[in-house]
Design an enzyme around this catalytic site. Structure first.
Site, PDB file in Angstrom:
ATOM      1  N   ALA A 136     -36.970  24.832 -32.394  1.00 48.70           N
ATOM      2  CA  ALA A 136     -35.992  25.888 -32.147  1.00 48.70           C
ATOM      3  C   ALA A 136     -35.293  26.186 -33.462  1.00 48.70           C
ATOM      4  O   ALA A 136     -34.823  25.277 -34.138  1.00 48.70           O
ATOM      5  CB  ALA A 136     -34.980  25.463 -31.092  1.00 48.70           C
ATOM      6  N   ALA A 137     -35.262  27.449 -33.841  1.00 46.02           N
ATOM      7  CA  ALA A 137     -34.691  27.811 -35.128  1.00 46.02           C
ATOM      8  C   ALA A 137     -33.687  28.942 -34.974  1.00 46.02           C
ATOM      9  O   ALA A 137     -33.105  29.114 -33.910  1.00 46.02           O
ATOM     10  CB  ALA A 137     -35.815  28.178 -36.093  1.00 46.02           C
ATOM     11  N   GLN A 141     -37.560  30.315 -30.467  1.00 48.76           N
ATOM     12  CA  GLN A 141     -38.099  29.000 -30.142  1.00 48.76           C
ATOM     13  C   GLN A 141     -39.619  29.061 -30.176  1.00 48.76           C
ATOM     14  O   GLN A 141     -40.213  30.115 -29.986  1.00 48.76           O
ATOM     15  CB  GLN A 141     -37.629  28.553 -28.753  1.00 48.76           C
ATOM     16  N   ASP A 286     -38.010  31.842 -47.443  1.00 48.24           N
ATOM     17  CA  ASP A 286     -37.237  30.885 -46.656  1.00 48.24           C
ATOM     18  C   ASP A 286     -37.818  29.472 -46.739  1.00 48.24           C
ATOM     19  O   ASP A 286     -38.191  28.881 -45.722  1.00 48.24           O
ATOM     20  CB  ASP A 286     -37.194  31.340 -45.197  1.00 48.24           C
TER      21      ASP A 286
END
Length: 460
Positions: A136-137, A141, A286
Site C-alpha cells: 500500500a503506497a 494498493q 521516485d
C-alpha cells in the site's frame, strides 16, 4: 480498517496544520519538561517524544495518502537530523510504514474501482484474486492475482477518490509556493508548480504508467542484472494497472545482506536511476526502498513508474556538461556553463569556486575519485547542502534559478544516494559516472557486463 482518505482541501489542509502545530507544541513541551532533569532522564524523554512524533506522522500522513505521504516517504529514506541519534533507527522504521505498508482501505471500495475501470466483474477478468493487499503506497494498493493463462500478476488499484484528494493537495501546495520564494529563492516557483502539477496528473493516469512501463520492459528485456516487469496493456485503465508479478527480497532484507551483496545491489541501483538520467535523459523520478527487489536469480527488479521524467536533449546535455566540468574541478567552466544556461541569473554575485563548492557538497559522492561508503548521514548532508537554509551555501545560491526539470534530476540523485546510504553500499561512484559523463570504458565487472549487453542491442 481505515476509511478512504479525506478529499476536501480544507480538511486535508487542516490535518496538515494540526500536524505541524502538534509537532511544534510537542517540541516546546519536551524542552520545558526536560528542565531540572538529569542528562539521562532528558535523553529518555526526548527519545520518547521523538517516537511519539513518528507515530503521529504515520497516522496523519498515512491516512491522507496522496501527495502528503511523499513527505513521510522522504523522511523515511533520508536521515535529516530531526530526532536524537539514539532513536533514529526506530524513527526510520516507523516512518518506513509510509513506503509500502500504509494503512489499508477496505476491499469493498477497491473492488468498485477495479470493476468500474475494467468494465467487468473481477471473476471474469482474473482466474484468482487475493483480496489482501501485498503493498500500500501513496495513491493506491497492490494485489496479487492470476490470469486465465496462468500468469501471476500484480494489480495496482487507486484508492477511491484519491484523484480529488491529490488535487486538493496541489491547491494547498500552490498556496505554500506563494511563500516559498523567501525559503527557496533559487527556484522558479510558477514553472515549478506547473511541473509538479503535470507530473502528479501523469502519476494519476495508470494508462500512461502502463505505456511507460512497457517501454522500459522492452528496452531492458534480457538485461543480465536488472528487470522491469511488463504491463498487461489490455487490462490497464486510468485507475487500474496490471503488470507481471515479481517476487524477491525487499529493501530491509537486502540491507541485512553481507557487504558484497549490498555493494552489488547499490551499483545496480545507481546505474539504473542515475545512469538512465545521463544516458537517455529519461528516468524514474521516485527512487525509494519500496520500488526495489532482489530477485532469487540475482537480478534487481525495479517497480513503479508513475513519476517519470523525460528531459529535453538540450537539458540532458547541459547536465552532463556542467557535471563533467565539476568532476574535473574546473570552476570557471562550471560557472560559465551555468551562466550561459541562465541558471546563474546574476553571475557576478557568486564566484566560480563558490558554485563548484556547492555542487561538490551536493553530489561530491560521485565527483570524488575515491571509494566511498554511502551512509544515511552523508545522504542527509547532501540534502541539506542542496536545499536547507542552514547550508553554508544558502545565501550565495539564492542567486541561482534552477529550472524544474533540473530540480527533478537533483531529486532523483538525492533519493538514489539515500537508497545507497540505507544499504551502506561502497563503491567508487565517480569511476562509474565517468562512463556517462566522459564516455569512458567501464572499470567494474557490472559495467563491462552492461556495456557488452548494450553493444549487442545495437542494430547491425
Amino acid at each position: 480498517m481505515r476509511k478512504a482518505p479525506p478529499r476536501s482541501r480544507l480538511v486535508r489542509g487542516t490535518a496538515l496544520g494540526r500536524l505541524a502545530a502538534g509537532q511544534a507544541l510537542r517540541q516546546a513541551g519536551s524542552k520545558v519538561a526536560a528542565l531540572g532533569r538529569s542528562g539521562e532522564e532528558k535523553r529518555r524523554l526526548l527519545d520518547r517524544r521523538a517516537l511519539e512524533a513518528a507515530d503521529q506522522l504515520v497516522s496523519v500522513l498515512g491516512g491522507m495518502k496522496g501527495a502528503a505521504m511523499k513527505i513521510g516517504q522522504l523522511l523515511s529514506v533520508l536521515d535529516l537530523d530531526l530526532v536524537p541519534e539514539s532513536v533514529r533507527p526506530e524513527f526510520r522504521r516507523k516512518l518506513a510504514v509510509l513506503l509500502d505498508r500504509a494503512p489499508a482501505v477496505p476491499f469493498s471500495g477497491m473492488r468498485k474501482v477495479i470493476e468500474a475501470d475494467l468494465a467487468a466483474p473481477i471473476a471474469e477478468v482474473f482466474a484468482e484474486f487475493d483480496e489482501n493487499p501485498v503493498a500500500a503506497a501513496s495513491i493506491g494498493q497492490v494485489y496479487r492475482a492470476r490470469l486465465a493463462d496462468g500468469r501471476a500478476v500484480a494489480v495496482k488499484v487507486q484508492y477511491p477518490g484519491i484523484a480529488t484528494a491529490v488535487r486538493a493537495d496541489l491547491k494547498n501546495l500552490a498556496l505554500f509556493l506563494r511563500l516559498a520564494p523567501d525559503l527557496f529563492p533559487g527556484l522558479e516557483m510558477d514553472s515549478l508548480a506547473r511541473e509538479i502539477r503535470l507530473r502528479v496528473e501523469e502519476e494519476l493516469d495508470y494508462r500512461l504508467e502502463a505505456r511507460t512501463q512497457h517501454d522500459l520492459a522492452t528496452r531492458f528485456a534480457g538485461h543480465p542484472f536488472l528487470v522491469i516487469p511488463d504491463s498487461v496493456g489490455e487490462l490497464c485503465g486510468e485507475r487500474v494497472l496490471v503488470t507481471e508479478f515479481v517476487d524477491g527480497l525487499d529493501f530491509d532484507h537486502i540491507a541485512a545482506q553481507p557487504q558484497p551483496v549490498r555493494d552489488r545491489v547499490g551499483e545496480i541501483v545507481y546505474r539504473f536511476y542515475c545512469g538512465s538520467l545521463f544516458r537517455t535523459g529519461d528516468f524514474p523520478g521516485d527512487p525509494h526502498p519500496g520500488n526495489v527487489l532482489l530477485r532469487p536469480d540475482g537480478r534487481v527488479a525495479f517497480l513503479d513508474f508513475g513519476l517519470f521524467k523525460r528531459m529535453s536533449p538540450e537539458s540532458a546535455a547541459l547536465e552532463r556538461s556542467v557535471l563533467r566540468a565539476a568532476a574535473d574541478g574546473d570552476a570557471e567552466q562550471v560557472h560559465a556553463r551555468m551562466t550561459a544556461a541562465g541558471i546563474l541569473g546574476e553571475p557576478g554575485r557568486i564566484q566560480p569556486d563558490e558554485v563548484l563548492a556547492y555542487i561538490e557538497d551536493a553530489v561530491g559522492w560521485y565527483l570524488a575519485d575515491a571509494e566511498i561508503e554511502a551512509t544515511p548521514e552523508l545522504a542527509a548532508e547532501a540534502m541539506i547542502s542542496s536545499i536547507d537554509p542552514r547550508s553554508p551555501h544558502y545565501r550565495k545560491m539564492r542567486w541561482q534559478y534552477l529550472p524544474p526539470e533540473h530540480l527533478f534530476a537533483r531529486r532523483a540523485e538525492l533519493y538514489t544516494f539515500g537508497l545507497l546510504g540505507r544499504l551502506r553500499a561502497r563503491g567508487n561512484w565517480h569511476r562509474i559516472a565517468r562512463e556517462w559523463l566522459h564516455g569512458e570504458e567501464p572499470v567494474t565487472e557490472l559495467g563491462r557486463i552492461d556495456a557488452a549487453w548494450r553493444a549487442a542491442q545495437e542494430p547491425r
